[in-house]
Design an enzyme around this catalytic site. Sequence first.
Site, PDB file in Angstrom:
ATOM      1  CD  GLU A  29      -2.752   1.238   2.645  1.00 15.15           C
ATOM      2  OE1 GLU A  29      -2.330   0.464   3.614  1.00 15.15           O
ATOM      3  OE2 GLU A  29      -3.849   1.743   2.541  1.00 15.15           O
TER       4      GLU A  29
ATOM      5  CE  LYS B  31      -7.744   1.253   3.444  1.00 13.56           C
ATOM      6  NZ  LYS B  31      -6.408   1.834   3.982  1.00 13.56           N
TER       7      LYS B  31
ATOM      8  CB  CYS C  26      -4.837  -1.518   4.177  1.00  9.09           C
ATOM      9  SG  CYS C  26      -3.879  -1.473   5.838  1.00  9.09           S
TER      10      CYS C  26
END
Lengths: 129, 294
Positions: free
Chosen positions: B43, B116, B153
């Site tokens: 990331e 995300k 993540c």
Amino acid sequence: METVALLDHHYLRENYHQAGFSYLLPEILELFRDQATLHLETIEQHLMQGNLHEVAQEAHTLKGAAGSVGAAALAQLAHHLEESAPVSQIAEVSQQVRALRELIAQTDTAITTELVRLGTGADDDLDQF
Amino acid sequence: MKQLKVALIQQSCSDNQTETFAKNGDMVRQAAAGGAKLVVLQELHNGSYFCQTEATEQFDRAEPIPGPATERLGALAKELEIVLVTSLFERRAPGLYHNTAVVFEQDGSIAGTYRKMHIPDDPGFYEKFYFTPGDLGFTPICTSVGTLGVLVCWDQWYPEAARLMALAGADLLIYPTAIGWDPTDTPEEQGRQQDAWVTIQRGHAVANGLPVLSVNRVGFETSPDPQAAGIRFWGTSFIAGPQGELLAKASTDTEEIITLELDLERSETVRRIWPFLRDRRIDAYGDLTRRFRD
């Protein structure tokens, strides 16, 4: 866009049943089903290597095989893939190959239905298609 | 057998861009030279993890997509003829930014993006200040090497995200990550956190019958906040198979490339003996879309 049949019953009637080759059809459909899976695997392997010309060549073979058993929608998509693969970005070709995978699964189901129908001696009903 | 050689790049990052980019490029080249066709970066690999504090000047790091970063990374994917999973700070419009994964095809074109969806806001991980939650949904990215369920993540703590990717036909689950320890936590607490992080992702592999590729940052990064202790990113990038089995795992403190030949047909074999998708009670799950059943 015109909707094309997964299995073109008119084509099967003219080229198999009316031509006296009804007895061959189950075996031919089974053979095609296995072949289609192999063609798809080859196409996916060429795609993974980024070899779009080979993808097109294999799509050409699949197109011919699909056309000969009346798998009309599949023949159409394979034809499209054959023409577009060499001149497209890999991202687009990947989308088409994914669609091809789905269409092969649908065609497979249609073949299963057809084999059941043929197996139950439903030839008399062929005219309804 | 449908095989795919994958590589995860676990690296440390700094704000010396020349150095970070060069190292990143070298590691990706090395992975490709080893035969990897799918290479995954961690990331926000373009620099230090800037979310340790909230500071408006940090928005200067963001770039449009497509933009300079996608030019550079797309060229790398094209040169090496690989599918490359990257993670960028996206500037969509003034005042509107996302934490966005961009997947490049072997010819350098963009295969797809994922913004995300779950944005954390914990001490040291002040991401809500920077990132607008994604609006592209849980949509896998179709590539020449397979359909990639790319999540980022914090998404990794949510079974719903992994499930929706699986239900949309993902062949692999992929998590570029930046997670680490608060150095002031006890070793026991640090151990629990790291174990939980691996466990939940292996759980996604089991529940969905899919391989999971998780790539984390490594190394210590100080915080601009003199009161904060910084973050020690714990590496431990790993690959799990569709039964959750650990196939490869990196160290907690070293830059590494993990390479592995994945059997993409194993998912179907595993799903035939563990048909969890068959037995889902979708008629009784409606409340999952509620915040709480009160």
